[in-house]
Design a protein around this motif. Structure first.
Motif, short mmCIF file in Angstrom:
data_model
loop_
_atom_site.label_atom_id
_atom_site.label_comp_id
_atom_site.label_asym_id
_atom_site.label_seq_id
_atom_site.Cartn_x
_atom_site.Cartn_y
_atom_site.Cartn_z
N GLY A 141 0.71 -1.35 -0.26
CA GLY A 141 0.02 0.06 -0.01
C GLY A 141 0.64 1.11 -0.22
N SER A 142 1.66 1.14 0.57
CA SER A 142 2.66 2.79 1.02
C SER A 142 3.26 2.87 -0.65
N VAL A 143 4.24 1.20 -1.38
CA VAL A 143 4.79 1.77 -2.81
C VAL A 143 3.35 2.10 -3.96
N MET A 144 2.06 1.89 -3.64
CA MET A 144 1.61 1.91 -4.42
C MET A 144 0.83 3.66 -4.11
N PHE A 145 0.52 3.89 -2.66
CA PHE A 145 0.44 5.11 -2.81
C PHE A 145 1.71 6.01 -2.79
N SER A 146 2.63 5.68 -3.23
CA SER A 146 4.16 6.66 -2.96
C SER A 146 3.98 6.87 -5.19
N LEU A 147 3.66 5.72 -5.39
CA LEU A 147 3.45 5.58 -6.69
C LEU A 147 2.41 6.60 -7.36
N ILE A 148 1.25 6.76 -7.09
CA ILE A 148 0.31 8.17 -7.08
C ILE A 148 0.98 9.36 -7.06
N ILE A 149 1.21 9.27 -6.34
CA ILE A 149 2.11 10.35 -5.97
C ILE A 149 3.03 10.74 -7.30
#
Length: 312
Positions: A141-149
């Motif tokens: 989740g942290s990686v996916m959220f960071s990818l969205i940013i």
């Protein structure tokens, strides 16, 4: 958001400071990644703490790498930033790894709290039982959220720059960057939310673990299990408190970066820039010294290097 000050104003000074901070930080985090990867190959598995440290080390290596690359290109070859899509690609990657660094750090802090603190609350007990299964999903989740940013930052800069392709000098590039800032107000709000949320995780983890340590101290008996539990509390508390202090300083300067983002020659931004790039290396060094396996490996390597130097 991208790094918010005109590097060309500081030139060699910015590059020198970034090099001094970034390369040792990359080596420190590379040490963590190498030790954990070797352990992964030998054991065929990693525990939850090691998984978080591995992802944290990787994200910090790339964060420092893109930070140094941005400063190097800006200071030495500023015209290269005019080549599409170098500028949005560097800034999008920087934002992705920076956000990943912050959130994985917060996950590590929360993991220490849940794993070590002792509370009788049902929800807390449920988290303690399920935390090992939750860690991979939290990291994903942290990686996916960071990818969205990172994607949002890339698209925002790309759209703004496409309207200003006729750059003739670095000054025009920075004028266009000011126009880019006008597109960043929503991203600033989102970034502020990300920073505040991760900072709250660190605060609550430190407070809960401190309260648990205080309770355990009064309930501690003289048997060895309690002594070992107390030692675990103290080690985790030292790690989280040092992390909390550093995270607070980093958070403060990140907020200052957002506040002074329009002033490209601000000395506050230059100081903020220096603090932010010292944080990943210093905190990773503290993690090494607070982890028995990493510390033992580091001391063994240093002793081997020392013995070889003495032989010469």
């Amino acid at each position: 958001p991208p790094q918010q000050f005109n590097v060309t104003v500081y030139g060699p000074m910015a590059l020198a400071i970034t090099t001094v901070e970034a390369f040792p930080g990359m080596w420190i985090n590379a040490f963590i990644v190498c030790v954990l990867c070797i352990a992964w190959v030998k054991k065929k598995t990693l525990n939850s703490n090691e998984k978080i440290l591995l992802l944290l080390g990787c994200s910090r290596i790339w964060y420092l790498c893109f930070s140094w690359l941005y400063v190097f290109v800006s200071a030495i070859f500023p015209y290269y930033l005019q080549v599409h899509p170098i500028f949005p690609l560097i800034q999008g990657s920087y934002s992705f790894f920076n956000c990943s660094n912050l959130w994985v750090s917060a996950c590590l802090c929360g993991f220490y709290c849940i794993k070590i603190a002792n509370f009788r609350n049902r929800f807390f007990i449920y988290l303690k039982v399920k935390i090992d299964r939750m860690v991979p999903w939290l990291l994903l989740g942290s990686v996916m959220f960071s990818l969205i940013i990172g994607i949002l930052v890339y698209n925002t800069i790309d759209k703004a720059i496409c309207k200003n392709l006729n750059f003739t000098c670095p000054e025009e590039l920075w004028k266009a960057t000011i126009e880019i800032e006008e597109h960043f107000f929503r991203l600033y709000f989102l970034t502020g939310f990300v920073l505040a949320a991760s900072f709250l995780v660190v605060i609550f983890s430190a407070v809960f673990l401190l309260f648990s340590l205080w309770r355990h101290k009064w309930k501690m008996q003289t048997n060895s299990m309690n002594s070992l539990s107390m030692d675990a509390h103290i080690r985790a508390m030292k790690s989280i408190l040092s992390f909390f202090i550093m995270y607070s300083i980093n958070f403060m300067f990140l907020i200052l970066t957002l506040v002074y983002s329009m002033d490209y020659q601000s000395h506050v931004l230059f100081l903020s820039f220096s603090i932010q790039h010292a944080y990943p290396g210093v905190h990773s060094l503290i993690l090494i010294l607070s982890n028995p396996k990493l510390e033992k490996t580091l001391l063994r390597i240093l002793s081997c290097v020392k013995s070889k130097l003495c032989m010469r």
